[in-house]
Every structure is written in C-alpha cells, then in structure tokens.
Design an enzyme around this catalytic site. Structure first.
Site, PDB file in Angstrom:
ATOM      1  N   TRP A  12       0.829  -1.201   0.000  1.00 32.76           N
ATOM      2  CA  TRP A  12       0.000   0.000   0.000  1.00 32.76           C
ATOM      3  C   TRP A  12       0.868   1.257   0.000  1.00 32.76           C
ATOM      4  O   TRP A  12       0.591   2.219  -0.714  1.00 32.76           O
ATOM      5  CB  TRP A  12      -0.930  -0.041   1.197  1.00 32.76           C
ATOM      6  CG  TRP A  12      -2.032   0.980   1.275  1.00 32.76           C
ATOM      7  CD1 TRP A  12      -2.558   1.491   2.426  1.00 32.76           C
ATOM      8  CD2 TRP A  12      -2.801   1.567   0.208  1.00 32.76           C
ATOM      9  NE1 TRP A  12      -3.588   2.374   2.142  1.00 32.76           N
ATOM     10  CE2 TRP A  12      -3.756   2.438   0.780  1.00 32.76           C
ATOM     11  CE3 TRP A  12      -2.758   1.450  -1.183  1.00 32.76           C
ATOM     12  CZ2 TRP A  12      -4.655   3.191   0.030  1.00 32.76           C
ATOM     13  CZ3 TRP A  12      -3.664   2.197  -1.942  1.00 32.76           C
ATOM     14  CH2 TRP A  12      -4.595   3.052  -1.349  1.00 32.76           C
ATOM     15  N   LYS A 106      -5.380   0.390   8.474  1.00 37.41           N
ATOM     16  CA  LYS A 106      -6.733   0.138   8.964  1.00 37.41           C
ATOM     17  C   LYS A 106      -6.674  -0.805  10.161  1.00 37.41           C
ATOM     18  O   LYS A 106      -6.187  -1.932  10.030  1.00 37.41           O
ATOM     19  CB  LYS A 106      -7.598  -0.459   7.851  1.00 37.41           C
ATOM     20  CG  LYS A 106      -7.721   0.458   6.635  1.00 37.41           C
ATOM     21  CD  LYS A 106      -8.359  -0.215   5.435  1.00 37.41           C
ATOM     22  CE  LYS A 106      -8.387   0.722   4.235  1.00 37.41           C
ATOM     23  NZ  LYS A 106      -8.971   0.089   3.036  1.00 37.41           N
ATOM     24  N   GLY A 135     -10.869   3.640   1.955  1.00 38.95           N
ATOM     25  CA  GLY A 135     -11.845   3.336   0.919  1.00 38.95           C
ATOM     26  C   GLY A 135     -11.501   2.037   0.215  1.00 38.95           C
ATOM     27  O   GLY A 135     -10.520   1.364   0.552  1.00 38.95           O
ATOM     28  N   LYS A 190     -14.422  -3.784   8.812  1.00 40.94           N
ATOM     29  CA  LYS A 190     -14.749  -4.550   7.600  1.00 40.94           C
ATOM     30  C   LYS A 190     -13.777  -5.696   7.390  1.00 40.94           C
ATOM     31  O   LYS A 190     -14.123  -6.719   6.772  1.00 40.94           O
ATOM     32  CB  LYS A 190     -14.805  -3.636   6.375  1.00 40.94           C
ATOM     33  CG  LYS A 190     -13.517  -2.885   6.057  1.00 40.94           C
ATOM     34  CD  LYS A 190     -12.573  -3.618   5.154  1.00 40.94           C
ATOM     35  CE  LYS A 190     -11.262  -2.873   5.004  1.00 40.94           C
ATOM     36  NZ  LYS A 190     -10.282  -3.581   4.174  1.00 40.94           N
ATOM     37  N   ASP A 243     -15.700  -0.297   1.026  1.00 49.95           N
ATOM     38  CA  ASP A 243     -14.523  -1.082   1.397  1.00 49.95           C
ATOM     39  C   ASP A 243     -14.917  -2.507   1.765  1.00 49.95           C
ATOM     40  O   ASP A 243     -14.188  -3.466   1.486  1.00 49.95           O
ATOM     41  CB  ASP A 243     -13.804  -0.403   2.566  1.00 49.95           C
ATOM     42  CG  ASP A 243     -12.309  -0.669   2.568  1.00 49.95           C
ATOM     43  OD1 ASP A 243     -11.843  -1.448   1.726  1.00 49.95           O
ATOM     44  OD2 ASP A 243     -11.603  -0.106   3.420  1.00 49.95           O
ATOM     45  N   GLU A 280      -4.918  -8.064   8.817  1.00 52.73           N
ATOM     46  CA  GLU A 280      -5.347  -7.039   9.762  1.00 52.73           C
ATOM     47  C   GLU A 280      -6.601  -7.436  10.535  1.00 52.73           C
ATOM     48  O   GLU A 280      -6.787  -7.046  11.686  1.00 52.73           O
ATOM     49  CB  GLU A 280      -5.600  -5.712   9.022  1.00 52.73           C
ATOM     50  CG  GLU A 280      -4.394  -5.155   8.292  1.00 52.73           C
ATOM     51  CD  GLU A 280      -3.382  -4.488   9.221  1.00 52.73           C
ATOM     52  OE1 GLU A 280      -3.472  -4.683  10.440  1.00 52.73           O
ATOM     53  OE2 GLU A 280      -2.488  -3.799   8.702  1.00 52.73           O
TER      54      GLU A 280
END
Length: 341
Positions: A12, A106, A135, A190, A243, A280
């Site tokens: 990322w 996140k 997002g 999420k 997401d 995560e």
C-alpha cells in the site's frame, strides 16, 4: 509540488508513493527494515508485497527516519496497524504542527481500543494535524493505475481539501469528510467481516451467503459506529460499505484469503503463514468484540469470528449458531402501520 514521505514500504505504501510521484510530487519511501531498503534500491520493486510494480528512480528509498521526515509537507503512515504506535513514537519530536500526517492503515488497537489516528496523536500530540485516507483501494490495482475512489477525513476542511488536491488524479478520485471516526471504524471492522466472508467461501457456500454477510456486516458496523458517535452515512459510503464489498469479494484481500483457508480447516496461525502478509482482521477482531461489549451492541458476526479465531470453534459451528439465532425484525425502526377498519 509537495514534499512527501511515505512511512512503510509494503504494498500500500509503494502504490501510494508511485501515485504521488505520478502526480508530480517529490516522494521518499522510508522503511525500518534495512534488508527491505537495500532490496528495493537494488531492484526498484518489492517482490513480496507488490510484485510487478516498478518504483521510479526519482523516488528515494531510505532507512534514515530523521532525514526522511525533515522538512516534509506530508507524512503518509503506511505501516501495518500493529506497528502504528511504535512508528508514531519514533516520530515524536521529529515532526511539526505544520506537517500533515495521513494514516492509511486500517485497524483498532486491541489494548486501548483506540483508532489509529488516536494512537498517532497519543504518541506525538493531540494538536498535530492527523488525517486519514481510506476506501475500496487494493494496492495491486492502485499500483497499476486502475480507477479507484477513496475518502480523506480531516479535522478541518482546509486540511481535507489540501490532501484531496495532493492525492487526486485522473485514476484516483478523492472525496473529503469531517467524520474521521466513521472512516476509521468502517475501514478496520470490515476486515473482520471479510474474514467471515472468506470462511464462507472456504466452506463452499455461495453468493447468497456472501450477500448476507456483507449486508448484515455493514449493519453491525453501523450500529457500533453510531453508538460511538460516527455518522451512519459515512458507514454506508466508501469507507464502509464500499470497502466492505471489495474486501469480501476480491482475492487481493488478504483477509478473505486467510478466511478461505480457515474455512477449509487451517488454523489461524497456518492461514496467516500461508498468506505471507499481515492479516489485519485478526488484530481487529478482539478489539471489535471489546467495543461491542463496551457499548452493548449486538454484533453476532464479529462474535462468531472471535469464536473461530480464539475459542476453538470451527467455521461450520459458527455459521450454524448464526443461522439458528432467535428470530429478528430486520429494521426495528420500520414498523407496521395499523390497518384502519
């Protein structure tokens, strides 16, 4: 042109560094791992985290934190969530109030139940300009320049607009919001729902199951977010439902991939080792359950994932419990209107 340092050389971080470079900014990537710095400088690629994406020569890759953050306009925090606090602690005394810090990881810290922007502020000061970008944005696709849309959250509209202009490109559309809490809750929880979606895939379930998990999953996230002070509209936007959809549906998602393996009978540890990257959702699962307990919010999917991860439940057992819960009304706020006689 802005001077920007991306802290973290994972997939990322690299994808955003390439994007920012292509936007005309002066970009540095910093990593705490010397081997990683050397390999990227030699090959101009992170062959483990983002293979196939070439890092332009003009992007400096360094292991010197002091040099990397000095006189930079923007610092992008792209380390894995479990390293956010330790990295922020290293920044203390090295950053100024004029610099904007953008968290793009996140997660929720398990011990403190803090969001990651709160963790950063806890280490470097509440008066710092700490923002968030989140997002539906897999690094693999952003790195290739595929059209992507995200949201930036900031304390002031001025900071949000500044960052919108920094990150915006013809293939990377950026919206802005004042709801930092909602953006972070959507982006972190999420991942736990995505583990469940992957487990359903591993068990051989179909599209109906996936749709149910996504729909009831966002309902759980929205209930908790609202209780904590987030705006429901945020959680039904890019950083929430957007997401959630991409993470539950894509094989780019390490959370979904780990979930698939656990659905097939792998242990949590075996699944994480197979994925070869930080999952995560495993780190956010306990925190999400603790928040549900703290705010007295019913979150059965989160409860089921925790049972699988930490209480020796099989994925099939957890699904059975979910399907056999007491009968419910879908939306308690929508009631029947009495028929006039």
């Amino acid at each position: 042109m802005a001077k920007i340092t991306v802290l973290g050389a994972g997939g990322w971080g690299i994808a955003l560094a390439v994007l920012l470079h292509n936007n005309g900014h002066e970009v540095t990537i910093w990593s705490a791992v010397e081997r990683e710095v050397n390999e990227i400088n030699e090959t101009r690629e992170n062959k483990v985290s983002l293979p196939g994406i070439v890092i332009p020569e003009k992007i400096k890759v360094s292991g010197d934190l002091d040099e990397s953050v000095k006189d930079r306009d923007v610092l992008v925090m792209a380390v894995a969530s479990k390293f956010t606090r330790s990295t922020a602690a290293r920044l203390k005394g090295k950053v100024s109030k004029e610099q904007k810090i953008v968290n793009v990881a996140k997660g929720i810290e398990e011990d403190t139940l803090m969001t990651l922007t709160d963790v950063i502020e806890d280490e470097i000061g509440k008066d710092m300009d700490v923002c968030v970008l989140s997002g539906p944005s897999h690094a693999e696709e952003v790195g290739k320049g595929l059209p992507t849309t995200v949201v930036v959250g900031a304390k002031t509209k001025e900071s949000a607009t500044y960052l919108q202009n920094i990150f915006m490109s013809p293939v990377f559309r950026v919206y802005i919001s004042s709801d930092i809490l909602g953006i972070e809750l959507g982006g972190s929880i999420k991942n736990v729902i995505a583990l469940a979606a992957g487990m359903a895939d591993g068990l051989g379930y179909g599209d109906n199951t996936k749709a149910a998990l996504i729909t009831r999953g966002i309902s759980e996230i929205a209930r908790l977010g609202t209780a904590m002070g987030a705006k429901p509209v945020t959680l039904y936007g890019l950083s929430g439902i957007g997401d959630l959809i991409v993470t539950c549906a894509s094989m780019h998602s390490r959370n979904r991939r780990a979930g698939i393996l656990m659905g097939k009978g792998y242990t949590m540890k075996q699944a994480q080792e197979e994925v070869h990257m930080v999952v995560e959702g495993v780190y956010s699962a306990k925190a999400a359950k603790k928040l549900a307990d703290k705010y007295n919010i019913d979150m059965p999917i989160i409860q089921g994932v925790n049972q699988i991860l930490f209480e020796d439940f099989s994925a099939a057992e957890a699904v059975n419990e979910l399907m056999n819960r007491d009968r419910k009304i879908e939306n308690a706020d929508v009631d029947w209107i009495p028929i006039k006689q």
